[in-house]
Design a protein around this motif. Structure first.
Motif, PDB file in Angstrom:
ATOM      1  N   VAL A  76       0.852  -1.198   0.000  1.00  0.00           N
ATOM      2  CA  VAL A  76       0.000   0.000   0.000  1.00  0.00           C
ATOM      3  C   VAL A  76       0.881   1.238   0.000  1.00  0.00           C
ATOM      4  CG1 VAL A  76      -1.689   1.339   1.330  1.00  0.00           C
ATOM      5  CG2 VAL A  76      -1.940  -1.151   1.131  1.00  0.00           C
ATOM      6  N   HIS A  77       1.887   1.244   0.850  1.00  0.00           N
ATOM      7  CA  HIS A  77       2.782   2.398   0.948  1.00  0.00           C
ATOM      8  C   HIS A  77       3.477   2.667  -0.385  1.00  0.00           C
ATOM      9  CE1 HIS A  77       5.285   5.273   3.112  1.00  0.00           C
ATOM     10  NE2 HIS A  77       6.238   4.877   2.307  1.00  0.00           N
ATOM     11  N   ARG A  78       3.966   1.605  -1.031  1.00  0.00           N
ATOM     12  CA  ARG A  78       4.637   1.787  -2.325  1.00  0.00           C
ATOM     13  C   ARG A  78       3.690   2.391  -3.349  1.00  0.00           C
ATOM     14  NH1 ARG A  78       6.956  -3.205  -1.194  1.00  0.00           N
ATOM     15  NH2 ARG A  78       5.506  -4.292  -2.559  1.00  0.00           N
ATOM     16  N   ARG A  79       2.454   1.917  -3.360  1.00  0.00           N
ATOM     17  CA  ARG A  79       1.493   2.444  -4.334  1.00  0.00           C
ATOM     18  C   ARG A  79       1.132   3.894  -4.047  1.00  0.00           C
ATOM     19  NH1 ARG A  79      -3.544  -1.203  -5.400  1.00  0.00           N
ATOM     20  NH2 ARG A  79      -3.920   0.500  -6.841  1.00  0.00           N
ATOM     21  N   VAL A  80       1.006   4.242  -2.784  1.00  0.00           N
ATOM     22  CA  VAL A  80       0.605   5.598  -2.433  1.00  0.00           C
ATOM     23  C   VAL A  80       1.782   6.561  -2.533  1.00  0.00           C
ATOM     24  CG1 VAL A  80      -0.283   7.074  -0.581  1.00  0.00           C
ATOM     25  CG2 VAL A  80      -1.324   4.847  -0.986  1.00  0.00           C
TER      26      VAL A  80
END
Length: 157
Positions: A76-80
């Motif tokens: 999630v962090h990588r995508r955001v």
């Protein structure tokens, strides 16, 4: 650094849905593997990103699907944030190669950047720049990020 709560929640929901589907489970089947009683509607709202999930509930969902919560949150962090808090990484050559009509302004910008002497193939844009790019493409920031994620060709872990 500011977090776009709606975007983060939506991406978290997408990752939960992907994880469940990778297991080949329906929401009902997932529910049968949980310790606590959660309605199917609640599971659906988590996956849609319209309802916040407590940390304990997130851990329960992840463990039921044999996923470490920290691995899910890392995706999630990588995508955001694209590995850099507050910035989104763009591969300009992939943007130029994409033919989606709605991304024409972004494609023209990327072509111009690549023509500059010593231009880097990859750039990192902050949220303000992403907001500006989204406006140029007549999209919301989450819509633009979804399209950019599709262009990236990177499979989520």
């Amino acid at each position: 650094m500011r977090i776009d709560n709606d975007l983060y929640q939506r991406i978290l929901g997408e990752e939960l849905r992907k994880l469940r589907r990778r297991r080949g489970w329906t929401r009902k089947e997932l529910n049968q593997h949980l310790q606590s009683d959660i309605s199917l509607q609640t599971l659906a709202t988590y996956e849609l990103g319209t309802r916040q999930c407590s940390v304990v509930r997130l851990v329960e969902l992840c463990l039921a699907m044999d996923e470490l919560p920290q691995d899910l949150l890392a995706r999630v962090h990588r995508r955001v944030f694209a590995d850099e808090p507050g910035k989104v990484r763009l591969d300009l050559t992939r943007i130029v190669a994409d033919e989606r009509t709605e991304l024409l302004p972004l494609r023209r910008w990327a072509e111009g950047r690549l023509r500059q002497p010593g231009a880097a193939r990859e750039v990192r844009l902050d949220r303000a720049a992403m907001s500006w790019m989204a406006q140029l493409c007549n999209l919301t920031v989450p819509e633009l990020l979804d399209r950019l994620h599709a262009i990236s060709g990177v499979e989520d872990d």
